[in-house]
Design an enzyme around this catalytic site. Structure first.
Site, short mmCIF file in Angstrom:
data_model
loop_
_atom_site.label_atom_id
_atom_site.label_comp_id
_atom_site.label_asym_id
_atom_site.label_seq_id
_atom_site.Cartn_x
_atom_site.Cartn_y
_atom_site.Cartn_z
N ARG A 178 -32.64 -39.99 17.07
CA ARG A 178 -32.15 -40.72 18.24
C ARG A 178 -32.36 -42.21 18.12
O ARG A 178 -31.51 -43.01 18.50
CB ARG A 178 -32.84 -40.20 19.51
CG ARG A 178 -32.30 -40.80 20.79
CD ARG A 178 -33.09 -40.33 21.98
NE ARG A 178 -34.52 -40.39 21.75
CZ ARG A 178 -35.43 -40.25 22.69
NH1 ARG A 178 -35.08 -40.02 23.91
NH2 ARG A 178 -36.72 -40.33 22.40
N ASN A 236 -36.47 -37.29 11.91
CA ASN A 236 -36.93 -38.56 11.31
C ASN A 236 -38.43 -38.76 11.38
O ASN A 236 -38.97 -39.70 10.82
CB ASN A 236 -36.22 -39.75 11.96
CG ASN A 236 -36.52 -39.86 13.43
OD1 ASN A 236 -36.65 -38.85 14.12
ND2 ASN A 236 -36.65 -41.07 13.93
N ARG A 237 -39.12 -37.89 12.12
CA ARG A 237 -40.58 -38.05 12.20
C ARG A 237 -41.23 -36.73 12.65
O ARG A 237 -40.53 -35.78 13.03
CB ARG A 237 -40.95 -39.19 13.16
CG ARG A 237 -40.51 -38.91 14.58
CD ARG A 237 -40.89 -40.08 15.47
NE ARG A 237 -41.09 -39.59 16.81
CZ ARG A 237 -40.74 -40.26 17.91
NH1 ARG A 237 -40.19 -41.43 17.80
NH2 ARG A 237 -40.98 -39.76 19.10
N GLY A 238 -42.56 -36.72 12.60
CA GLY A 238 -43.32 -35.58 13.14
C GLY A 238 -42.95 -34.24 12.52
O GLY A 238 -42.74 -34.11 11.31
N ILE A 239 -42.85 -33.23 13.38
CA ILE A 239 -42.59 -31.87 12.92
C ILE A 239 -41.22 -31.78 12.24
O ILE A 239 -41.08 -31.15 11.18
CB ILE A 239 -42.68 -30.89 14.12
CG1 ILE A 239 -44.11 -30.87 14.68
CG2 ILE A 239 -42.24 -29.49 13.72
CD1 ILE A 239 -44.27 -30.11 15.99
N TYR A 246 -41.67 -29.76 31.08
CA TYR A 246 -41.69 -29.43 29.65
C TYR A 246 -41.85 -27.92 29.44
O TYR A 246 -41.13 -27.30 28.64
CB TYR A 246 -42.84 -30.21 29.00
CG TYR A 246 -43.00 -30.02 27.51
CD1 TYR A 246 -42.10 -30.61 26.62
CD2 TYR A 246 -44.07 -29.29 26.98
CE1 TYR A 246 -42.27 -30.47 25.24
CE2 TYR A 246 -44.24 -29.14 25.62
CZ TYR A 246 -43.34 -29.73 24.74
OH TYR A 246 -43.51 -29.59 23.39
N ASP A 257 -27.73 -38.73 19.82
CA ASP A 257 -28.51 -38.38 21.00
C ASP A 257 -27.98 -37.03 21.51
O ASP A 257 -26.81 -36.93 21.90
CB ASP A 257 -28.32 -39.48 22.06
CG ASP A 257 -29.17 -39.26 23.28
OD1 ASP A 257 -29.53 -38.09 23.56
OD2 ASP A 257 -29.48 -40.25 23.97
N LYS A 309 -39.30 -25.33 27.56
CA LYS A 309 -39.69 -24.59 26.36
C LYS A 309 -39.67 -23.08 26.59
O LYS A 309 -39.37 -22.31 25.68
CB LYS A 309 -41.08 -25.05 25.89
CG LYS A 309 -41.11 -26.51 25.40
CD LYS A 309 -40.19 -26.70 24.21
CE LYS A 309 -40.32 -28.07 23.57
NZ LYS A 309 -39.43 -28.23 22.41
N GLY A 350 -37.10 -32.93 20.86
CA GLY A 350 -37.64 -32.66 22.19
C GLY A 350 -38.46 -33.83 22.70
O GLY A 350 -38.89 -34.68 21.93
#
Ligand code: NAD
Length: 237
Positions: free
Chosen positions: A34, A11-14, A145, A53, A149, A82
């Protein structure tokens, strides 16, 4: 040929840039998100948005069923969702650590496992996991994090070995610093410090990550599996 594509955290960003790239190419795209609302133009363009979620196995199952009912089994899965919870080690609570692992690594496991049911049946599939240059280099204040990853790399490479004979590829994209909500929390000074370390001298745009993801899901990448592709402006070399 139109494929059933699922992007988590789309829904957003990358994730949004990835969803748009597949939708623009004519694929049948579903996203999970989410919180908040997915952009109206995305759903108006026919992208299916499902609230889910990924820390909740039951929600993953329900979301996947909905996608399968509307678009058929997922042929391309992009595990992008993430979070970060940055903290220096001595201030990092167990919850800070486990919640990041539970979303970034175990959440990805849940979605990948569910999607592979259909991929095994179809005897083909493409899985792209969004890791980070931080998972390869480490980063002070981001041990949780970075561990999550880095974990994605071992996860993807193991599955590439386990399921290569079933014609399912698993690849990892490791972005550097990308202009999204996740990096908006950084101060101007921190941003300038980062940019000074990047050979290309700037942040990535989300569309530059999406282009590599689309390549890995395309026929041109038919012989690539278990690869970790940095899209980091040279930061990690
Ligand atoms: P973002 O915060 O803008 O988006 C994160 C997305 O993940 C959102 O859609 C959110 O709804 C979803 N998400 C988070 N927790 C979730 C959960 N429990 N269940 C379902 N969805 C959940 O971040 P972004 O910058 O677009 O990052 C996308 C991915 O790229 C992340 O995995 C991130 O670690 C990775 N990444 C980002 C950068 C960067 O500089 N922005 C760099 C390297 C890697």
């Amino acid at each position: 040929m139109s494929r059933s594509v699922l992007v988590t955290g789309g829904n957003r960003g990358i994730g949004l840039a990835i969803a748009r790239a597949f939708a623009d190419a004519g694929d049948q795209v579903a996203i999970t998100y989410r919180s908040g609302e997915p952009p109206k133009d995305l759903t108006a363009a026919g992208v299916l948005a499902v609230k889910c979620d990924i820390t909740d196995a039951e929600q993953v199952e329900q979301a996947y069923k909905e996608v399968e009912e509307k678009h058929g089994p997922v042929e391309v899965l992009v595990a992008n969702a993430g979070i970060t919870k940055d903290q220096l080690l001595m201030r990092m609570s167990e919850e800070d650590f486990t919640s990041v692992l539970n979303t970034n690594l175990t959440g990805t496991f849940r979605v990948v496992k569910r999607a592979n049911r259909g991929m095994l049946r179809a005897k083909k599939g493409r899985v792209v996991l969004i890791s980070s240059v931080v998972g390869l280099l480490g980063s002070a204040g981001q041990a949780n994090y970075a561990a999550s990853k880095a974990g994605l790399v071992g996860f993807a490479r193991s599955l590439a070995r386990e399921l290569g004979s079933r014609n399912i590829t698993f690849n990892v994209v490791a972005p550097g610093f990308v202009d999204t909500d996740m990096t908006q929390v950084l101060t101007e000074e921190q941003r300038a410090g980062i940019v000074s370390q990047v050979p290309l001298g700037r942040y990535a745009q989300p569309e530059e990550i999406a282009a590599t993801v689309r390549f890995l899901a395309s026929d041109d990448a038919s012989y690539i599996t278990g690869a970790v592709i940095p899209v980091d402006g040279g930061l990690g070399m």
